[in-house]
Design a protein around this motif. Structure first.
Motif, PDB file in Angstrom:
ATOM      1  N   GLU A  73      28.476  28.782 -90.659  1.00 11.67           N
ATOM      2  CA  GLU A  73      27.735  28.500 -90.137  1.00 11.67           C
ATOM      3  C   GLU A  73      27.119  29.495 -90.295  1.00 11.67           C
ATOM      4  N   ALA A  77      23.051  29.006 -89.918  1.00 13.87           N
ATOM      5  CA  ALA A  77      22.469  29.452 -88.777  1.00 13.87           C
ATOM      6  C   ALA A  77      21.566  31.006 -88.550  1.00 13.87           C
ATOM      7  N   ASN A  82      17.109  29.346 -80.548  1.00 16.34           N
ATOM      8  CA  ASN A  82      17.090  28.111 -79.919  1.00 16.34           C
ATOM      9  C   ASN A  82      15.310  28.398 -79.553  1.00 16.34           C
ATOM     10  N   LEU A  88      20.464  30.528 -82.867  1.00 12.50           N
ATOM     11  CA  LEU A  88      21.185  29.371 -82.678  1.00 12.50           C
ATOM     12  C   LEU A  88      22.829  29.538 -82.899  1.00 12.50           C
ATOM     13  N   LYS A  89      23.731  28.937 -82.143  1.00 17.21           N
ATOM     14  CA  LYS A  89      25.003  28.851 -82.695  1.00 17.21           C
ATOM     15  C   LYS A  89      24.858  27.472 -83.407  1.00 17.21           C
ATOM     16  N   VAL A  90      25.853  26.980 -84.568  1.00 16.48           N
ATOM     17  CA  VAL A  90      26.430  26.170 -84.508  1.00 16.48           C
ATOM     18  C   VAL A  90      27.766  25.715 -85.424  1.00 16.48           C
ATOM     19  N   PHE A 209      19.054  22.917 -90.021  1.00 14.30           N
ATOM     20  CA  PHE A 209      18.637  24.084 -88.764  1.00 14.30           C
ATOM     21  C   PHE A 209      17.386  24.104 -88.297  1.00 14.30           C
ATOM     22  N   LYS A 238      24.669  21.191 -84.136  1.00 12.42           N
ATOM     23  CA  LYS A 238      24.039  22.253 -83.945  1.00 12.42           C
ATOM     24  C   LYS A 238      24.710  21.952 -81.808  1.00 12.42           C
TER      25      LYS A 238
END
Ligand SMILES: *Cc1c(COP(=O)(O)O)cnc(C)c1O
Length: 410
Positions: A73, A77, A82, A88-90, A209, A238
């Motif tokens: 992750e 990311a 964002n 960004l968190k995935v 991403f 995501k």
């Protein structure tokens, strides 16, 4: 500074996996357990009600899997923000193999009556999963030349039930590349999600991403593990709600979970991802140039060459050119066989992304079940040799190629 916003690949792969354990182990422990105990009925109820459904039963999750998932992750990311400026968190889900992760990806996004659009020159197993399994479940599979934007738009218009566009870039073994950002724009304007097979590039070279992808897929069996010691697949998304509900449901119910020992091997392998990729890429560039100038070779596919039809796409979205090449010997199939038989340092094996150099013959191995006329349409000819360039000393590698090519051209 905390571990949230690490920028460097090696810092992430060395320091993300949790050391959480009761015995101060430096490396991530192998939690070889099917189930987890509760101290009381209430504690069991709390864990089942909570958001974190790991530490219940290993098909649902396990601390060793979690450590591998968190590392991937952070890799995919890293440095991405964002629209509101937050990082960004995935969410990643570790599976038993790439095929298992791809099954979860497809079944959680597609059901009978829906359409999936993808392109030519996919990994053989991906194309077979689409055409032999998904199509039997009632999903319409449409493979097109996805570089043709007008054709993509017409296909989307003619198939309003399209739910997913699946890309593989660079694709194995012809190194065709697809412009992830351009396809994501078209897909999103039509309410369609995009998944990207990032196996060949790895998050070190390419971060889908950042280019708009909704899902990222890895056969972690390859460069992420790096040593050819186990199979693993990873599916990342995501949309965290979707990952924790629909995707998690399919993941857990299909039963394609990993196991603690393989997850441990993956965590150990990823620690050297950056060092390995740097050496793989440098060697691949030297080997590609050597082969290109060799009189026995008709053609080399390597995205680092300006003559590769997708060189500009690779340059735009990858940090360096991927360490996978393929080439055609002037002597065709016979010369190809002789070459494969003559190598002494390169390993004769399918798969890719291991520390040692692997050579294989796609037409008789990985792409055997794809009809000849169809595979030739996208460049997988009878005489094509695929080479996953390893981290050996370059002089040794070139000497081996030199002797094998002189044998093949006799
Ligand atoms: C190997 C591979 C897969 C399948 O993964 P497994 O780990 O073998 O199940 C999918 N895509 C690509 C590009 C691959 O190289």
């Amino acid at each position: 500074m905390g571990k949230q916003n690490l920028k460097g690949v090696s810092t992430i792969t060395l320091h993300t996996a949790s050391h959480e354990n009761d015995n101060f182990s430096h490396t991530t422990p192998i939690y070889a357990t099917s189930t987890f105990t509760f101290n009381s009925a209430e504690e069991g109820m709390d864990r089942f009600k909570g958001n974190d459904k790991t530490r219940l039963y290993s098909r649902w999750g396990n601390p060793t899997f979690t450590a591998a998932e968190q590392t991937i992750e952070a890799l995919e990311a890293r440095g991405i923000h964002n629209a509101d400026g937050t990082p960004l968190k995935v969410k990643a889900l570790l599976h038993a193999s790439g095929q298992a992760a791809m099954t979860t990806l497809f079944f959680s996004n597609l059901s009978a009556g829906d359409a999936l659009i993808s392109h030519y020159s996919l990994y053989g197993g991906s194309q077979e999963l689409m055409q032999k399994v998904l199509s039997e479940a009632g999903v319409k599979i449409i493979l097109i030349d996805i570089h043709d934007e007008a054709l993509l738009l017409a296909t989307l218009n003619a198939n309003p039930n399209t739910k997913l566009i699946h890309l593989e870039t660079p694709a194995n073994p012809t190194l065709q590349c697809v412009d992830i950002e351009a396809i994501c724009k078209i897909a999103h304007a039509n309410g369609v999600k995009v998944s990207v097979d990032n196996t060949v590039a790895t998050p070190y070279l390419q971060q889908p991403f950042a280019l708009g992808a909704d899902f990222v897929f890895h056969s972690a069996t390859k460069f992420l593990n790096g040593h050819g010691s186990a199979l693993h697949g990873v599916l990342l998304g995501k949309d965290l709600d979707f990952m924790h509900t629909k995707v998690w449901k399919w993941h857990v119910l299909l039963g394609g979970n990993s196991n603690a020992f393989d997850a441990y091997l993956l965590i150990q392998g990823m620690k050297t991802l950056e060092l390995r990729m740097e050496k793989h890429c440098t060697n691949a560039n030297l080997v590609a140039n050597y082969l290109q100038n060799h009189p026995a070779i008709a053609h080399v596919n390597y995205t680092g060459f300006t003559t590769h039809p997708h060189h500009h796409i690779a340059n735009k979205q990858m940090k360096q050119h991927a360490p996978l090449i393929s080439f055609e010997l002037k002597g065709g199939l016979e010369a190809g066989k002789q070459f494969i038989n003559a190598v002494e340092i390169c390993t004769r094996a399918v798969s890719l992304g291991t520390v040692d150099t692997l050579v294989s013959h796609p037409a008789s191995m990985t792409h055997m079940s794809i009809p000849k006329l169809e595979r030739e349409k996208y460049g997988i000819t009878d005489g094509l040799i695929r080479m996953s360039v390893g981290i050996e000393n370059i002089e040794d590698l070139q000497a081996d190629l030199e002797q094998a090519l002189s044998n093949a051209s006799k």
